[in-house]
Design a protein around this motif. Sequence first.
Motif, PDB file in Angstrom:
ATOM      1  N   THR A 361       4.533   1.504  59.755  1.00 11.92           N
ATOM      2  CA  THR A 361       5.471   0.811  58.876  1.00 11.92           C
ATOM      3  C   THR A 361       5.978  -0.461  59.547  1.00 11.92           C
ATOM      4  O   THR A 361       5.980  -0.565  60.779  1.00 11.92           O
ATOM      5  N   LEU A 362       6.406  -1.421  58.727  1.00 10.67           N
ATOM      6  CA  LEU A 362       6.993  -2.657  59.230  1.00 10.67           C
ATOM      7  C   LEU A 362       8.510  -2.515  59.343  1.00 10.67           C
ATOM      8  O   LEU A 362       9.097  -1.635  58.712  1.00 10.67           O
ATOM      9  N   PRO A 363       9.156  -3.401  60.092  1.00 10.02           N
ATOM     10  CA  PRO A 363      10.617  -3.305  60.237  1.00 10.02           C
ATOM     11  C   PRO A 363      11.382  -3.737  58.988  1.00 10.02           C
ATOM     12  O   PRO A 363      12.585  -3.491  58.883  1.00 10.02           O
ATOM     13  N   TYR A 364      10.710  -4.389  58.036  1.00 10.32           N
ATOM     14  CA  TYR A 364      11.355  -4.810  56.796  1.00 10.32           C
ATOM     15  C   TYR A 364      10.289  -5.193  55.773  1.00 10.32           C
ATOM     16  O   TYR A 364       9.131  -5.453  56.124  1.00 10.32           O
ATOM     17  N   ARG A 392      17.283 -11.129  49.384  1.00  8.87           N
ATOM     18  CA  ARG A 392      17.921 -12.399  49.736  1.00  8.87           C
ATOM     19  C   ARG A 392      17.969 -12.507  51.260  1.00  8.87           C
ATOM     20  O   ARG A 392      18.304 -11.537  51.948  1.00  8.87           O
ATOM     21  N   VAL A 393      17.667 -13.688  51.763  1.00 16.24           N
ATOM     22  CA  VAL A 393      17.625 -13.892  53.211  1.00 16.24           C
ATOM     23  C   VAL A 393      18.957 -13.528  53.867  1.00 16.24           C
ATOM     24  O   VAL A 393      18.996 -12.966  54.972  1.00 16.24           O
ATOM     25  N   SER A 394      20.044 -13.799  53.179  1.00 19.33           N
ATOM     26  CA  SER A 394      21.367 -13.523  53.749  1.00 19.33           C
ATOM     27  C   SER A 394      21.615 -12.029  53.973  1.00 19.33           C
ATOM     28  O   SER A 394      22.509 -11.656  54.739  1.00 19.33           O
ATOM     29  N   GLU A 395      20.826 -11.166  53.333  1.00 24.34           N
ATOM     30  CA  GLU A 395      20.997  -9.719  53.498  1.00 24.34           C
ATOM     31  C   GLU A 395      20.515  -9.222  54.854  1.00 24.34           C
ATOM     32  O   GLU A 395      20.921  -8.155  55.310  1.00 24.34           O
ATOM     33  N   ALA A 396      19.612  -9.981  55.473  1.00 25.04           N
ATOM     34  CA  ALA A 396      18.932  -9.495  56.678  1.00 25.04           C
ATOM     35  C   ALA A 396      19.900  -9.135  57.798  1.00 25.04           C
ATOM     36  O   ALA A 396      19.726  -8.119  58.484  1.00 25.04           O
ATOM     37  N   GLU A 397      20.916  -9.949  58.006  1.00 25.98           N
ATOM     38  CA  GLU A 397      21.870  -9.708  59.096  1.00 25.98           C
ATOM     39  C   GLU A 397      22.533  -8.338  58.971  1.00 25.98           C
ATOM     40  O   GLU A 397      22.874  -7.708  59.965  1.00 25.98           O
ATOM     41  N   HIS A 398      22.715  -7.865  57.748  1.00 24.92           N
ATOM     42  CA  HIS A 398      23.422  -6.603  57.519  1.00 24.92           C
ATOM     43  C   HIS A 398      22.479  -5.406  57.431  1.00 24.92           C
ATOM     44  O   HIS A 398      22.872  -4.283  57.745  1.00 24.92           O
ATOM     45  N   LEU A 399      21.222  -5.648  57.020  1.00 21.40           N
ATOM     46  CA  LEU A 399      20.305  -4.543  56.767  1.00 21.40           C
ATOM     47  C   LEU A 399      19.375  -4.217  57.930  1.00 21.40           C
ATOM     48  O   LEU A 399      18.879  -3.097  58.025  1.00 21.40           O
ATOM     49  N   GLU A 403      16.231  -5.500  66.720  1.00 21.88           N
ATOM     50  CA  GLU A 403      14.808  -5.761  66.985  1.00 21.88           C
ATOM     51  C   GLU A 403      14.110  -6.320  65.752  1.00 21.88           C
ATOM     52  O   GLU A 403      13.310  -7.258  65.835  1.00 21.88           O
ATOM     53  N   ALA A 404      14.409  -5.735  64.582  1.00 24.46           N
ATOM     54  CA  ALA A 404      13.790  -6.211  63.343  1.00 24.46           C
ATOM     55  C   ALA A 404      14.239  -7.630  63.026  1.00 24.46           C
ATOM     56  O   ALA A 404      13.460  -8.463  62.536  1.00 24.46           O
ATOM     57  N   LEU A 405      15.492  -7.923  63.323  1.00 22.94           N
ATOM     58  CA  LEU A 405      16.034  -9.245  63.022  1.00 22.94           C
ATOM     59  C   LEU A 405      15.331 -10.331  63.829  1.00 22.94           C
ATOM     60  O   LEU A 405      15.180 -11.470  63.352  1.00 22.94           O
ATOM     61  N   LEU A 406      14.854 -10.001  65.017  1.00 19.99           N
ATOM     62  CA  LEU A 406      14.112 -10.979  65.811  1.00 19.99           C
ATOM     63  C   LEU A 406      12.833 -11.401  65.096  1.00 19.99           C
ATOM     64  O   LEU A 406      12.489 -12.594  65.067  1.00 19.99           O
ATOM     65  N   TYR A 407      12.121 -10.450  64.516  1.00 20.26           N
ATOM     66  CA  TYR A 407      10.908 -10.777  63.763  1.00 20.26           C
ATOM     67  C   TYR A 407      11.254 -11.590  62.514  1.00 20.26           C
ATOM     68  O   TYR A 407      10.557 -12.552  62.159  1.00 20.26           O
ATOM     69  N   PHE A 408      12.330 -11.201  61.841  1.00 23.69           N
ATOM     70  CA  PHE A 408      12.731 -11.899  60.624  1.00 23.69           C
ATOM     71  C   PHE A 408      13.092 -13.353  60.928  1.00 23.69           C
ATOM     72  O   PHE A 408      12.730 -14.261  60.174  1.00 23.69           O
ATOM     73  N   LYS A 409      13.777 -13.572  62.041  1.00 25.09           N
ATOM     74  CA  LYS A 409      14.153 -14.940  62.407  1.00 25.09           C
ATOM     75  C   LYS A 409      12.931 -15.779  62.782  1.00 25.09           C
ATOM     76  O   LYS A 409      12.928 -17.004  62.588  1.00 25.09           O
ATOM     77  N   GLN A 410      11.895 -15.126  63.311  1.00 23.42           N
ATOM     78  CA  GLN A 410      10.644 -15.849  63.564  1.00 23.42           C
ATOM     79  C   GLN A 410      10.036 -16.330  62.253  1.00 23.42           C
ATOM     80  O   GLN A 410       9.497 -17.435  62.168  1.00 23.42           O
TER      81      GLN A 410
END
Length: 441
Positions: A361-364, A392-399, A403-410
């Motif tokens: 599975t993926l982190p998101y 929505r991109v703004s949801e990422a910080e909360h969800l 570690e997953a957020l690092l990939y999302f920010k990339q």
Amino acid sequence: MKVCGIIAEYNPFHSGHAYQIDQARKQSGSDFIIAVMSGDFVQRGAPAIMDKYTRARMALACGADLVLMLPVYGSTASAEGFARAGIAALLSTGIIDTISFGCEDTSVCSDNYRRLARTLAHEHADFQTALAEHLAAGIPYAQARVEAVRSCYGKDFDLSLLETPNNLLAFEYMRALERFCADVELIPIKRLGRYHDTNVPQTDSTSDNSNDTACTSGSKDASPADGTFASASACRKSLLEDPIRELPALEQARQIPAEVCRLLSDYARNYCFLQEDDLSLPLHYALLTQKSSGFEHFLDCGSDLSARIVNQMDVYESFSRFCDLLKNKSVTRARIARTLTHILLQLPARMPAPLISVEGTLPYLRILGFRQSAAPLLHEIKLSAQSPLITRVSEAEHLLSAEALLYFKQDLFAGEIYRSILLNKCGSCYPDDYRRKIEII
């Protein structure tokens, strides 16, 4: 509810893709089609010809019900990494029954090859030894692996089938499914055309194509008159040469559905199409800033390649010429292009956690667009998904986890690089990922 998944780049979307979606729905009997699509950078190590949201809208207009974005760590990976990430994205939804893909020969999905995929999913010691020997001889990884398969299992298989790009991807999809122990039905669709052909097949200009290229729901026949689809390479070549002249020709030849042609025309009027040499200046800057420390800390860049990059930087002219200069018998041009793209996008070789979990599975899951009629599908995914669903991109910080957020920010950084290149080339750009709304049709 029955759901079929497709992994694609849609770079650009053409009639062959519409045909695949239509056939996947018919052959699988699925209620919904989910497409996992590369973002702004693609597997060959280049920017997509147009942005991810526009390409997602094209897919939705031609039969896909939901488009999810493949993270940049997967979209710019080798065939093996691309396939694993795509399969993981589909499995992360928790509702996939079947997976469909195009291939040059559907026999690559026969029981024999599925057994081989099962064997190679865990790469036994004899195979690893053979692979290491071929790599030590200076053979590129993809070829070395084929040779290792041939030496260990070649008596039972026609390995020439794995020498074509889509057959190889099909095999990697099967290998990923075996690795993740996923019981999913496979629907191979035979390609009608050659992958690397850069010529667009033509058709009789007097033939009536007013109906079969409309492509509003994927239910209409999108086949060209001669039954041969142009490759994405051929479509890109035509659009990059002269979109104003070539778009009507591509539509007349039934190589691009009418709705997609309208979207392409709108895009060409407002922006412009990108290609690998549009990365030349920002890549040169990225190389100069990192020259003193070398490039081994970037994804897919070993010490030998890092040294060659440093040694050849004085003669840097452009992205494409640098790729040609750096390739040799042990490292292919495609590998070079991917590595240079990783350096440009600042993708580190090591992350705190792997992109893909052991379970596959993926982190998101990030939604790029969906059809309004797919509301039941979205509801089911929200109940069954194995990963957080980002609308929505703004949801990422909360969800997302740290570690997953690092990939999302990339992913977000890659999107900003793409926007800056587009702005520099054509003087206009669309809103950033925070302000851009997902596509809904």
